[in-house]
Design a protein around this motif. Structure first.
Motif, mmCIF file in Angstrom:
data_model
loop_
_atom_site.group_PDB
_atom_site.id
_atom_site.type_symbol
_atom_site.label_atom_id
_atom_site.label_comp_id
_atom_site.label_asym_id
_atom_site.label_seq_id
_atom_site.Cartn_x
_atom_site.Cartn_y
_atom_site.Cartn_z
ATOM 1 N N VAL A 8 0.861 -1.188 0.000
ATOM 2 C CA VAL A 8 0.000 0.000 0.000
ATOM 3 C C VAL A 8 0.895 1.235 0.000
ATOM 4 C CG1 VAL A 8 -1.729 1.309 1.318
ATOM 5 C CG2 VAL A 8 -1.870 -1.193 1.214
ATOM 6 N N LEU A 10 1.132 5.160 0.554
ATOM 7 C CA LEU A 10 0.361 6.148 1.310
ATOM 8 C C LEU A 10 0.794 7.565 0.940
ATOM 9 C CD1 LEU A 10 -1.775 6.386 3.637
ATOM 10 C CD2 LEU A 10 0.157 6.525 5.213
ATOM 11 N N ILE A 75 -4.579 4.137 9.970
ATOM 12 C CA ILE A 75 -3.775 4.357 8.761
ATOM 13 C C ILE A 75 -2.650 3.325 8.699
ATOM 14 C CG2 ILE A 75 -2.317 6.021 7.507
ATOM 15 C CD1 ILE A 75 -5.289 6.848 7.700
ATOM 16 N N LYS A 76 -2.061 3.037 9.861
ATOM 17 C CA LYS A 76 -1.002 2.019 9.925
ATOM 18 C C LYS A 76 -1.555 0.644 9.532
ATOM 19 C CE LYS A 76 2.413 0.001 13.068
ATOM 20 N NZ LYS A 76 2.768 -0.180 14.488
ATOM 21 N N LYS A 79 -2.012 0.497 5.829
ATOM 22 C CA LYS A 79 -0.716 0.367 5.150
ATOM 23 C C LYS A 79 -0.165 -1.051 5.287
ATOM 24 C CE LYS A 79 3.496 2.660 4.031
ATOM 25 N NZ LYS A 79 4.419 3.761 4.151
ATOM 26 N N PRO A 104 -7.855 -2.120 2.389
ATOM 27 C CA PRO A 104 -6.613 -1.539 1.852
ATOM 28 C C PRO A 104 -6.690 -1.475 0.334
ATOM 29 C CG PRO A 104 -6.260 -3.797 2.600
ATOM 30 C CD PRO A 104 -7.635 -3.426 3.029
ATOM 31 N N VAL A 108 -3.508 4.734 -1.033
ATOM 32 C CA VAL A 108 -4.402 5.346 -0.045
ATOM 33 C C VAL A 108 -3.949 6.792 0.141
ATOM 34 C CG1 VAL A 108 -5.174 5.351 2.361
ATOM 35 C CG2 VAL A 108 -4.952 3.179 1.139
ATOM 36 N N ILE A 110 -4.505 10.210 2.237
ATOM 37 C CA ILE A 110 -5.142 10.850 3.396
ATOM 38 C C ILE A 110 -5.080 12.359 3.159
ATOM 39 C CG2 ILE A 110 -4.696 8.946 4.993
ATOM 40 C CD1 ILE A 110 -2.398 10.604 6.190
ATOM 41 N N LEU A 125 3.940 8.002 5.701
ATOM 42 C CA LEU A 125 3.695 8.526 4.358
ATOM 43 C C LEU A 125 4.838 8.215 3.399
ATOM 44 C CD1 LEU A 125 2.253 12.038 5.292
ATOM 45 C CD2 LEU A 125 0.976 10.132 4.295
#
Length: 333
Positions: A8, A10, A75-76, A79, A104, A108, A110, A125
């Motif tokens: 993923v 981010l 978020i973790k 990911k 996921p 992604v 944010i 990130l």
């Protein structure tokens, strides 16, 4: 739902409300395709609803009105390829609605007021951009929108901006020091005492020394270039156009700056500007111009903001391909 991603990627898109985040996200969709990209609005991590914020005397910009622990955990998890139950902040009612399931995805994003605020979230990130609008332009835009569309008075608009200013300066603005790219929108320097703010000067500050990120440059990498391209190859009516490129320091970080002051009369002629840019991360000559032309109606398409949003998107695509070892071919075109 697409196939489960091996990795993923981010991306963080930060900035105040009304600074062009939604336009930028639409441009990203052109590059990645809607099915590969999931966007999470960080307003969903408000810990206080509108009524509670009013009672507590805090704004949505204040970290105390947001749940950074939950934001980081979720978020973790995304990911790491895990599914989450994300809360929903309802902008219409001002209430926090029941959560939704988010799987996921390959990319992604944010976006919102605080993507770079919390060090833990920031560390996750893979690429980040901060959209930075100067006070003068922000006020002019807000006045045009709120007075024309919402019937507000000039005094109402200024009062609302002033009320947000302390929190904006304390919690939102400092995040730009952490971004890989800052897109800054400023008043033009081509017209003395310009009040209309229709002609803009836009700067793309690209952090140097970031792994895998090669800043875009004009003509000659590392040089300082002042370029006035008007003439037979680029139609420029009053007040003309100026471009700048050169090294600089920005809040202690070494950056490479690209700047466009003025607007493009004819977007087809962007190919002329593109031919003088290097390290754009475009797949082929003309792709940058093609991406701009695809949505010539988007705000900022005829000035540096559209150009630099496309260039930043191309850098994000390059980061995705580098991190996943996958090539995106002709997505969205």
């Amino acid at each position: 739902m697409t196939s489960k991603p091996d990795r993923v990627v981010l991306i963080g898109v930060a900035g105040d409300s009304g600074c062009g985040k939604s336009t930028f996200l639409r441009r990203l969709e052109d590059l990645f395709g809607a099915e590969l990209m999931t966007v999470i609005c960080l307003d969903d991590y408000h810990s206080l609803d509108r009524k509670q914020r009013k009672e507590a005397g805090v704004t949505a910009l204040d970290p105390r009105a947001n749940n950074f622990d939950l934001m980081y955990e979720q978020i973790k998890a995304l990911k790491n390829g895990e599914t989450i139950n994300k809360p929903i902040y309802n902008h219409e009612t001002g209430l926090i609605d029941p959560p939704e399931v988010v799987h996921p995805n390959h990319i992604v994003v944010i976006e919102g007021l605080h993507p770079l605020y919390d060090e833990r979230v920031r560390s996750l990130l893979d690429f980040s951009v901060y959209l930075d609008i100067s006070d003068e332009v922000k006020i002019a835009w807000k006045i045009q929108r709120d007075m024309a569309e919402r019937g507000h008075t000039y005094e109402d608009v200024l009062t609302a901006i002033e009320a947000r200013r302390p929190d904006f300066e304390a919690y939102i603005d400092p995040q730009k020091t952490h971004a890989d790219v800052v897109l800054q929108i400023l008043p033009t320097q081509l017209i003395a005492n310009d009040e209309e703010r229709k002609i803009l000067r836009v700067r793309m500050m690209q952090r140097t020394g970031v792994e895998g990120f090669e800043p875009v440059y004009l003509f000659d990498e590392g040089s300082t270039i002042h370029w006035t391209p008007c003439g037979r190859k680029l139609t420029c009516s009053y007040p003309g156009m100026k471009l700048f490129y050169g090294p600089d320091t920005y809040y202690g970080n070494q950056v490479s700056v690209l700047e466009v002051d003025g607007q493009f009369e004819n977007l087809e002629e962007m190919i002329y500007v593109e031919s003088h840019l290097s390290n754009t991360s475009a797949k082929y000559y003309g792709e940058m111009t093609e991406l701009l032309l695809k949505h010539r109606d988007y705000p900022g398409s005829n000035n540096g903001s559209g150009l630099f949003q496309v260039l930043t998107g191309l850098k994000m695509r390059a980061a995705y391909e580098r991190l996943t070892q996958k090539t995106l071919v002709g997505v969205g075109l």
